[in-house]
Design an enzyme around this catalytic site. Structure first.
Site, mmCIF file in Angstrom:
data_model
loop_
_atom_site.group_PDB
_atom_site.id
_atom_site.type_symbol
_atom_site.label_atom_id
_atom_site.label_comp_id
_atom_site.label_asym_id
_atom_site.label_seq_id
_atom_site.Cartn_x
_atom_site.Cartn_y
_atom_site.Cartn_z
ATOM 1 N N PHE A 155 -7.969 -0.150 3.471
ATOM 2 C CA PHE A 155 -8.976 0.238 4.386
ATOM 3 C C PHE A 155 -8.348 0.934 5.494
ATOM 4 C CE2 PHE A 155 -7.065 -3.641 6.292
ATOM 5 C CZ PHE A 155 -7.057 -3.288 7.664
ATOM 6 N N LYS A 179 -10.849 5.490 -5.491
ATOM 7 C CA LYS A 179 -11.556 4.413 -5.223
ATOM 8 C C LYS A 179 -11.184 3.710 -3.816
ATOM 9 C CE LYS A 179 -11.606 0.003 -4.829
ATOM 10 N NZ LYS A 179 -12.170 -0.586 -3.714
ATOM 11 N N GLU A 182 -13.537 -1.003 0.315
ATOM 12 C CA GLU A 182 -15.122 -1.183 0.480
ATOM 13 C C GLU A 182 -15.096 -1.402 1.985
ATOM 14 O OE1 GLU A 182 -12.682 -2.679 -1.255
ATOM 15 O OE2 GLU A 182 -13.197 -4.853 -1.987
ATOM 16 N N SER A 232 -2.039 -4.203 -0.231
ATOM 17 C CA SER A 232 -1.273 -5.597 0.113
ATOM 18 C C SER A 232 -0.278 -5.831 -1.153
ATOM 19 C CB SER A 232 -2.106 -6.870 0.335
ATOM 20 O OG SER A 232 -3.015 -7.019 -0.925
ATOM 21 N N CYS A 287 0.857 0.208 7.904
ATOM 22 C CA CYS A 287 1.868 -0.350 7.058
ATOM 23 C C CYS A 287 3.196 -0.030 7.604
ATOM 24 C CB CYS A 287 1.983 0.283 5.726
ATOM 25 S SG CYS A 287 2.395 2.004 5.509
ATOM 26 N N GLU A 387 2.902 -11.004 6.404
ATOM 27 C CA GLU A 387 2.754 -9.631 7.018
ATOM 28 C C GLU A 387 1.481 -10.197 7.735
ATOM 29 O OE1 GLU A 387 0.892 -6.680 4.300
ATOM 30 O OE2 GLU A 387 1.657 -5.212 5.774
HETATM 31 P P1 NAD Z 1 -6.020 -4.717 -0.349
HETATM 32 O O1 NAD Z 1 -4.752 -4.893 -1.104
HETATM 33 O O2 NAD Z 1 -6.639 -6.057 0.137
HETATM 34 O O3 NAD Z 1 -6.946 -3.549 -0.861
HETATM 35 C C1 NAD Z 1 -6.335 -2.240 -1.261
HETATM 36 C C2 NAD Z 1 -7.310 -1.924 -2.419
HETATM 37 O O4 NAD Z 1 -7.212 -2.671 -3.434
HETATM 38 C C3 NAD Z 1 -8.832 -1.736 -1.950
HETATM 39 O O5 NAD Z 1 -9.218 -0.413 -2.546
HETATM 40 C C4 NAD Z 1 -9.237 -2.775 -2.563
HETATM 41 O O6 NAD Z 1 -10.653 -2.867 -2.980
HETATM 42 C C5 NAD Z 1 -8.603 -3.171 -3.800
HETATM 43 N N1 NAD Z 1 -8.453 -4.736 -4.136
HETATM 44 C C6 NAD Z 1 -8.587 -5.709 -3.323
HETATM 45 N N2 NAD Z 1 -8.109 -6.871 -4.035
HETATM 46 C C7 NAD Z 1 -8.216 -6.474 -5.480
HETATM 47 C C8 NAD Z 1 -8.013 -7.221 -6.335
HETATM 48 N N3 NAD Z 1 -7.865 -8.847 -6.362
HETATM 49 N N4 NAD Z 1 -7.710 -6.383 -7.787
HETATM 50 C C9 NAD Z 1 -7.936 -5.199 -7.852
HETATM 51 N N5 NAD Z 1 -8.245 -4.524 -6.664
HETATM 52 C C10 NAD Z 1 -8.203 -5.245 -5.567
HETATM 53 O O7 NAD Z 1 -5.469 -4.041 1.122
HETATM 54 P P2 NAD Z 1 -6.277 -3.557 2.401
HETATM 55 O O8 NAD Z 1 -6.410 -4.924 3.229
HETATM 56 O O9 NAD Z 1 -7.080 -2.708 2.277
HETATM 57 O O10 NAD Z 1 -4.900 -2.860 3.250
HETATM 58 C C11 NAD Z 1 -3.790 -3.366 3.850
HETATM 59 C C12 NAD Z 1 -2.544 -3.591 3.041
HETATM 60 O O11 NAD Z 1 -2.182 -2.461 2.466
HETATM 61 C C13 NAD Z 1 -1.555 -4.121 3.901
HETATM 62 O O12 NAD Z 1 -0.953 -4.946 3.317
HETATM 63 C C14 NAD Z 1 -0.568 -2.758 4.247
HETATM 64 O O13 NAD Z 1 0.675 -3.102 4.328
HETATM 65 C C15 NAD Z 1 -0.844 -2.189 3.000
HETATM 66 N N6 NAD Z 1 -0.539 -0.731 3.303
HETATM 67 C C16 NAD Z 1 0.647 -0.227 2.711
HETATM 68 C C17 NAD Z 1 0.881 1.135 2.765
HETATM 69 C C18 NAD Z 1 2.452 1.705 2.086
HETATM 70 O O14 NAD Z 1 2.406 2.691 2.480
HETATM 71 N N7 NAD Z 1 3.031 0.720 1.702
HETATM 72 C C19 NAD Z 1 -0.003 1.921 3.377
HETATM 73 C C20 NAD Z 1 -1.073 1.310 3.904
HETATM 74 C C21 NAD Z 1 -1.395 0.203 3.462
#
Ligand code: NAD
Length: 502
Positions: A155, A179, A182, A232, A287, A387
């Protein structure tokens, strides 16, 4: 396949047009600055996801065989349109994510850098040619696109993170299923429309809205050849394990805990300015945000005072009103972050600036939490071990450089880090010794420019390839080496020996 679209429901994008799908499931989309539910987003079922993926698969052969000149001209037109209209995209990001408009615009500009890098794809895909490697034999290498690639985004950067990947994937001749999160689903659709306007053929760039159901289809569908994930760490680990088990190439970028080490010789005003920007920009939902300050020697009291003074002066509020810091993305996330502040206090840390008491310049139901500064944090406290992904800056105090380095290296994450110093020797040593993928020297958020590659170490990245730069080009292509001989009939004859170069 296309059914009528409901303006209140954010849908998918397939074959250069909106696609509503047939899933009944949906999730609310909120404006974090007001707390209001503005629309809902479709959550694909398996059949919707398959329809999107199969459209991308059908478009692949023709796009792969489109000349480099034509492909690159479309990417260039996309860049021109994006550059001319980026304020529109920034407004969409602010409305769903909450970050202030200037920050949203910065995100788009950093994504645009990768589009510009992708405009050089003809050069990036150039192979090598060796003449006469054996008598009358030549060898050349090429890089070929993979097919359908899935991009699963978080997000917090609804435009930039997808743009870390899709410009290179498209320019290299792949077709894409994006994708989005949401929580912030609209930026992807705006980008899809822009591609169509730039002349990208139908089916090359597609958007699939949804949750785990949609993701699982991307991770397992046989026509998807590669997956770029950002999110994450637990989900990154799941994505990496599942998609590799299904034979796909995967780069899964995960979470972070980024430290800034401040040495006694650092200029404390410069360091405090940088740390406030890196800790509280985008409400800490980056991040590469700095969430842990490691103060070395006797600088801690002075440094904390300077950070606190600056943090208290920040204006938290609606991202469209010229404030410094916006709301958090959802009420649940705001409450989760505030819970870490409660626990830090209970665990014995010192709350220097308390964001729970913020008076925001915005609607009363916005998801507000002000900048928070916590001092005397130790490595066993949950505000350090987890985090948090919010505007909470923790200060840990150590006596020596070696202690600071050990602390950073003991952390399971290794995304970004920064050192503040005026000592070139110390900086050189830190660069060499720190086990982190992206390092800033007096630079708090060292996000590499597009022609370098972005990615962390340890629990911040699963897979071998970082995003964009030459690693990105390699990720979205595979190598082929061709050995050629043009013999005359007179030179013929059967030879069962293993070919040797002579
Ligand atoms: P998230 O892991 O909740 O979601 C990321 C994506 O995965 C979304 O599209 C979501 O719909 C999908 N998703 C969520 N749960 C899932 C599951 N159980 N199975 C399959 N798909 C699933 O992350 P978020 O809250 O949207 O974003 C924040 C996180 O992203 C933080 O941990 C941040 O550090 C990380 N991030 C990392 C970087 C990097 O470059 N390392 C960059 C941006 C964000």
């Amino acid at each position: 396949m296309h059914t009528t679209t409901n303006p209140q429901r954010i849908g998918h994008w397939v074959d250069n047009q909106p696609f509503a799908g047939t899933s009944e499931r949906a999730a609310p989309v909120t404006d974090p600055a007001t707390g209001a539910v503005t629309r809902e987003v479709a959550l694909a079922h398996e059949g919707d996801a398959r329809a999107v993926i199969e459209a991308a698969a059908a478009a692949f052969p023709a796009w792969r065989d489109t000349s480099l000149a034509k492909r690159t001209a479309i990417v260039f037109r996309f860049r021109e349109l994006l550059n001319a209209r980026k304020e529109e995209l920034a407004a969409i990001i602010t409305a769903e994510h909450g970050k202030v408009l200037s920050d949203a615009l910065g995100e788009v500009t950093r994504g645009q850098e990768v589009v510009e890098f992708a405009c050089g794809m003809p050069h990036l895909l150039k192979g090598a040619f060796s003449e006469n490697v054996s008598t009358g034999v030549d060898v050349h290498s090429v890089r070929r696109p993979l097919g359908v690639v899935g991009i699963i985004a978080p997000f917090n950067f609804p435009a930039m993170v997808p743009m870390w990947f899709f410009p290179l994937a498209v320019a290299a001749g792949n077709t894409v299923v994006l994708k989005p999160s949401e929580k912030a689903p609209s930026a992807a659709l705006w980008l899809a429309e822009l591609w169509a306007e730039a002349g990208l053929p139908a089916g090359v760039f597609n958007v699939l809205q949804g949750d785990k159901v949609a993701v699982d289809e991307v991770l397992t569908h046989k026509t998807v050849k590669a997956v770029s994930f950002v999110g994450s760490t637990p989900v990154a680990q799941y994505v990496y394990a599942t998609a590799t088990a299904h034979g796909k190439r995967v780069q899964a970028l995960g979470g972070a805990k980024n430290h800034a080490v401040v040495l006694p010789d650092a200029d404390l005003d410069t360091a405090a300015d940088a740390l406030v920007g890196a800790g509280f920009g985008s409400a800490g939902e980056r991040c590469m945000a700095i969430s842990a300050v490691v103060a070395v020697g006797d600088v801690a009291d002075d440094l904390v005072g300077r950070i606190a003074e600056r943090a208290r002066a920040l204006r938290t509020g609606d991202g469209t009103r010229g404030c410094d810091m916006g709301p958090l993305v959802t009420a649940a996330h705001r409450d989760r972050v505030a819970g870490y502040v409660d626990r830090a206090e209970a665990e014995g840390a010192t709350l220097v600036v308390d964001g729970r008491e913020v008076t925001a310049d915005g609607a009363p139901d916005g998801f507000w939490l002000g900048p928070t500064l916590v001092d005397h944090v130790t490595t066993d406290m949950s505000c350090y071990t987890d985090e948090i992904f919010g505007p909470v800056l923790s200060v840990l105090r150590v006596d020596t450089y070696d202690e600071a380095l050990d602390l950073v290296n003991a952390n399971p994450f290794g995304n970004g880090t920064a050192l503040f110093t005026n000592d070139g020797g110390a900086a050189r040593r830190f660069n060499n010794e720190v086990e982190v993928g992206m390092v800033g020297i007096n630079v708090p958020i060292p996000v590499p420019t597009a022609y370098y590659s972005f990615g962390g170490w340890k629990n911040s990245l699963f897979g071998d390839s970082h995003a964009h730069g030459t690693e990105g080009v390699h990720f979205f292509t595979r190598g082929k080496v061709v050995t050629t001989r043009w013999r005359t009939p007179a030179e013929g004859g059967v030879d069962l020996g293993f070919p040797q170069n002579v």
